[in-house]
Design a protein around this motif. Structure first.
Motif, PDB file in Angstrom:
ATOM      1  N   GLY A 190      -8.981  59.104 -40.478  1.00 48.50           N
ATOM      2  CA  GLY A 190     -10.099  58.005 -41.018  1.00 48.50           C
ATOM      3  C   GLY A 190      -9.766  57.353 -42.340  1.00 48.50           C
ATOM      4  O   GLY A 190     -10.739  57.033 -43.010  1.00 48.50           O
ATOM      5  N   ASP A 235     -18.464  56.752 -40.206  1.00 48.18           N
ATOM      6  CA  ASP A 235     -17.496  56.209 -39.573  1.00 48.18           C
ATOM      7  C   ASP A 235     -17.114  54.824 -40.304  1.00 48.18           C
ATOM      8  O   ASP A 235     -16.715  53.910 -39.917  1.00 48.18           O
ATOM      9  N   LEU A 264     -14.777  52.088 -38.645  1.00 48.36           N
ATOM     10  CA  LEU A 264     -13.901  52.659 -37.876  1.00 48.36           C
ATOM     11  C   LEU A 264     -14.497  52.714 -36.378  1.00 48.36           C
ATOM     12  O   LEU A 264     -15.596  52.864 -36.273  1.00 48.36           O
ATOM     13  N   PRO A 265     -13.579  52.669 -35.570  1.00 48.10           N
ATOM     14  CA  PRO A 265     -14.132  52.699 -33.974  1.00 48.10           C
ATOM     15  C   PRO A 265     -15.206  53.872 -33.650  1.00 48.10           C
ATOM     16  O   PRO A 265     -15.915  53.630 -33.164  1.00 48.10           O
ATOM     17  N   GLY A 266     -14.498  55.076 -33.927  1.00 50.53           N
ATOM     18  CA  GLY A 266     -15.384  56.117 -33.359  1.00 50.53           C
ATOM     19  C   GLY A 266     -15.541  56.111 -31.987  1.00 50.53           C
ATOM     20  O   GLY A 266     -16.302  56.482 -31.147  1.00 50.53           O
ATOM     21  N   ASP A 267     -14.359  55.611 -31.136  1.00 59.68           N
ATOM     22  CA  ASP A 267     -14.487  55.560 -29.466  1.00 59.68           C
ATOM     23  C   ASP A 267     -12.939  56.136 -29.341  1.00 59.68           C
ATOM     24  O   ASP A 267     -12.012  55.772 -29.479  1.00 59.68           O
ATOM     25  N   PRO A 268     -13.106  57.217 -28.639  1.00 60.63           N
ATOM     26  CA  PRO A 268     -12.000  57.939 -28.072  1.00 60.63           C
ATOM     27  C   PRO A 268     -10.959  57.061 -27.391  1.00 60.63           C
ATOM     28  O   PRO A 268      -9.874  57.477 -27.356  1.00 60.63           O
ATOM     29  N   ASP A 272      -9.414  55.148 -30.674  1.00 64.00           N
ATOM     30  CA  ASP A 272      -9.232  56.028 -32.048  1.00 64.00           C
ATOM     31  C   ASP A 272      -7.713  56.056 -32.479  1.00 64.00           C
ATOM     32  O   ASP A 272      -7.460  56.090 -33.697  1.00 64.00           O
ATOM     33  N   ALA A 324      -6.811  53.055 -34.320  1.00 61.11           N
ATOM     34  CA  ALA A 324      -7.108  52.773 -35.706  1.00 61.11           C
ATOM     35  C   ALA A 324      -6.482  53.865 -36.602  1.00 61.11           C
ATOM     36  O   ALA A 324      -6.157  53.616 -37.817  1.00 61.11           O
ATOM     37  N   GLU A 325      -6.175  55.147 -36.203  1.00 61.76           N
ATOM     38  CA  GLU A 325      -5.302  56.303 -36.951  1.00 61.76           C
ATOM     39  C   GLU A 325      -3.994  55.843 -37.075  1.00 61.76           C
ATOM     40  O   GLU A 325      -3.402  55.883 -38.366  1.00 61.76           O
ATOM     41  N   THR A 385     -16.676  47.947 -33.215  1.00 62.83           N
ATOM     42  CA  THR A 385     -16.764  47.534 -34.669  1.00 62.83           C
ATOM     43  C   THR A 385     -17.248  45.953 -34.760  1.00 62.83           C
ATOM     44  O   THR A 385     -17.350  45.416 -35.900  1.00 62.83           O
TER      45      THR A 385
END
Length: 291
Positions: free
Chosen positions: A12, A75, A169-173, A176, A179-180, A214
């Protein structure tokens, strides 16, 4: 040539610069501001510095000169550049990272004596008047009446910035991993279709997930992320051509256009405005407080 950005990747957040010093923030007692409503301080961060996740019993306002501060709050990733500060409410868990050489300022506010409350982190407009008042309050020779007058004006002029420098940040598996990967390497040019194939999901799933998490499309979110990273690189002194290359743009003009879409102005105009702001007074008082 740009300095190497290789270093340990932290979830993150941007990839940690080589040579970064990781510090644990010291716990502050609830009476840390007593007998004042506001306590301000200053120090220079000689090397890239990261503070592990922590919270304070006091409200905190941080701002920088000659560098940037990045803060992870839940997030969201906040980027603090010259001319702006970040308000952190008491009790909110956050981590921070400052670039080498940044002049790091902070002010702590006693919650029971602060006549307003921002319930969530907010970018604050660090006007010349507000900076001067907080510099004034860092003095140790003010009598009670003078301090009370200055604190009252601080409360009157402290206002949120028109632009909130927060990357959601998405915070969606499901997404994610995207994003990382982009936080670790903003120049990653893989398309939405490429990512969908790699993750074994449909293009539509990726598109919908980014919108839901987002409020932005995949392309808009990546553009926002790149501009956040550009703020840090430009503040460190890299020129526009180098930054555009580091972020994966084919031409500097493409980067400038993307920056303008997000920030409403060109990189040069944005940083010229911060540097030309009148009334900046360097605070000679060192503080041991942590962000």
């Amino acid at each position: 040539m740009a300095r190497s950005s290789r270093g340990e990747a932290t979830p993150g957040m941007w990839r940690r610069e080589a040579g970064t010093v990781v510090r644990r923030a010291e716990a502050l007692p609830e009476q840390a501001a007593a007998p004042f409503a506001v306590v301000a301080g200053f120090r220079v961060v000689d090397v890239p510095t990261e503070w592990s996740s922590h919270s304070h019993p006091l409200h905190e306002l941080v701002w920088v000169r000659g560098g940037t501060l990045t803060s992870r709050v839940g997030d969201r990733v906040f980027t603090v550049v010259e001319g702006h500060g970040l308000w952190m409410p008491a009790g909110v868990v956050h981590g921070g990272r400052a670039t080498a050489g940044a002049e790091f300022y902070d002010a702590l506010f006693a919650p029971d004596r602060t006549p307003f409350a921002f319930g969530e982190p907010k970018a604050i407009a660090m006007t010349p008047l507000l900076e001067s008042l907080l510099t004034h309050l860092s003095r140790t020779d003010l009598d009670a009446a003078a301090r009370a007058r200055a604190e009252a004006v601080v409360f009157d002029v402290l206002q949120p910035s028109e632009r909130q420098f927060a990357l959601q940040l998405p915070g969606d598996p499901r997404i994610d991993a995207i994003a990382e990967a982009l936080l670790a390497d903003p120049a990653d040019s893989r398309s939405l279709e490429d990512w969908a194939r790699r993750l074994g999901v449909s293009d539509r799933t990726v598109t919908r997930a980014f919108r839901q998490a987002t409020g932005l499309s995949f392309a808009q979110w990546r553009q926002m992320l790149r501009v956040h990273r550009a703020l840090t690189l430009l503040a460190e002194g890299f020129d526009v051509m180098t930054v555009s290359e580091v972020l994966g743009y084919a031409q500097p003009s493409s980067f400038i256009a993307a920056f303008r879409r997000v920030m409403g102005t060109t990189p040069g105009a944005f940083f010229d405005r911060a540097e030309d702001a009148p009334g900046h007074v360097r605070n000679p008082v060192s503080s041991d407080q942590n962000s």
